[in-house]
Design an enzyme around this catalytic site. Structure first.
Site, short mmCIF file in Angstrom:
data_model
loop_
_atom_site.label_atom_id
_atom_site.label_comp_id
_atom_site.label_asym_id
_atom_site.label_seq_id
_atom_site.Cartn_x
_atom_site.Cartn_y
_atom_site.Cartn_z
CG HIS A 42 3.15 3.35 -0.85
ND1 HIS A 42 3.44 4.75 -1.16
CD2 HIS A 42 3.53 3.04 0.35
CE1 HIS A 42 4.44 4.95 -0.19
NE2 HIS A 42 4.21 4.05 0.76
CG PHE A 71 7.33 -3.51 -6.89
CD1 PHE A 71 8.17 -4.25 -6.51
CD2 PHE A 71 7.31 -2.59 -7.77
CE1 PHE A 71 9.50 -3.94 -6.89
CE2 PHE A 71 8.60 -2.02 -8.24
CZ PHE A 71 9.84 -2.83 -7.83
CB ALA A 73 8.79 5.64 -8.12
#
Length: 168
Positions: free
Chosen positions: A66, A119, A123
């Site tokens: 990610h 983190f 989303a």
């Protein structure tokens, strides 16, 4: 792609499709062995069951697939195979103020230093300010609790991506 299409792919090709949904090699291998599936709900349940049975190292491997929230450059370069999905998931960041973007960058740095991984947050549907608030709320978590929160967020992301894969 439909579920029958995914069921009928040769295992190596199916693994590539699954890798777009989750970057854990162990998850991809274990889920790939479970095919074929009768329906999407069973696929989703098995995917979550496998995810929850993995080690912390497997979770951390998935996290490396990610981009950091708001890192548009990484979206384009490192994550080309999932960039369309990730850009959509992080779409609200593009409308964020410079102040919020700077706070996200600082928060991401603090989070990575504290926990040793980026983190992770699902989303989709969240504004940059909401993601920033979640990041700030999670920073004080003990590491053993935070890894579980991050893993649960990854599971949500994986579910959404599996749904997108079957809708493509």
């Amino acid at each position: 792609m439909t579920l029958p299409d995914l069921n009928n792919l040769p295992a190596p090709a199916r693994a590539e499709e699954l890798r777009r949904c989750c970057g854990s090699s162990a998850w991809v291998a274990a889920l790939n062995q479970q095919f074929p599936f009768e329906d999407a709900e069973t696929l989703y349940k098995v995917a979550t069951h496998i995810w929850n049975s993995l080690s912390e190292a497997d979770w951390r491997e998935a996290f490396t697939h990610h981009p950091k929230i708001g890192d548009v450059g990484a979206l384009r370069e490192k994550f080309a195979s999932t960039s369309t999905w990730a850009e959509g998931e992080q779409g609200a960041v593009r409308q964020a103020s410079e102040e919020t973007l700077q706070a996200l960058a600082a928060g991401n740095e603090a989070y990575e230093q504290r926990f040793g991984y980026i983190f992770i947050v699902c989303a989709t549907g969240k504004s940059a300010a909401e993601m920033l608030a979640l990041l700030q709320a999670r920073l004080p978590n003990p590491p053993e609790a935070e890894i579980r929160v991050a893993a649960a967020e990854q599971d949500k992301i994986t579910r959404i991506r599996l749904e997108k894969l079957l809708a493509a």
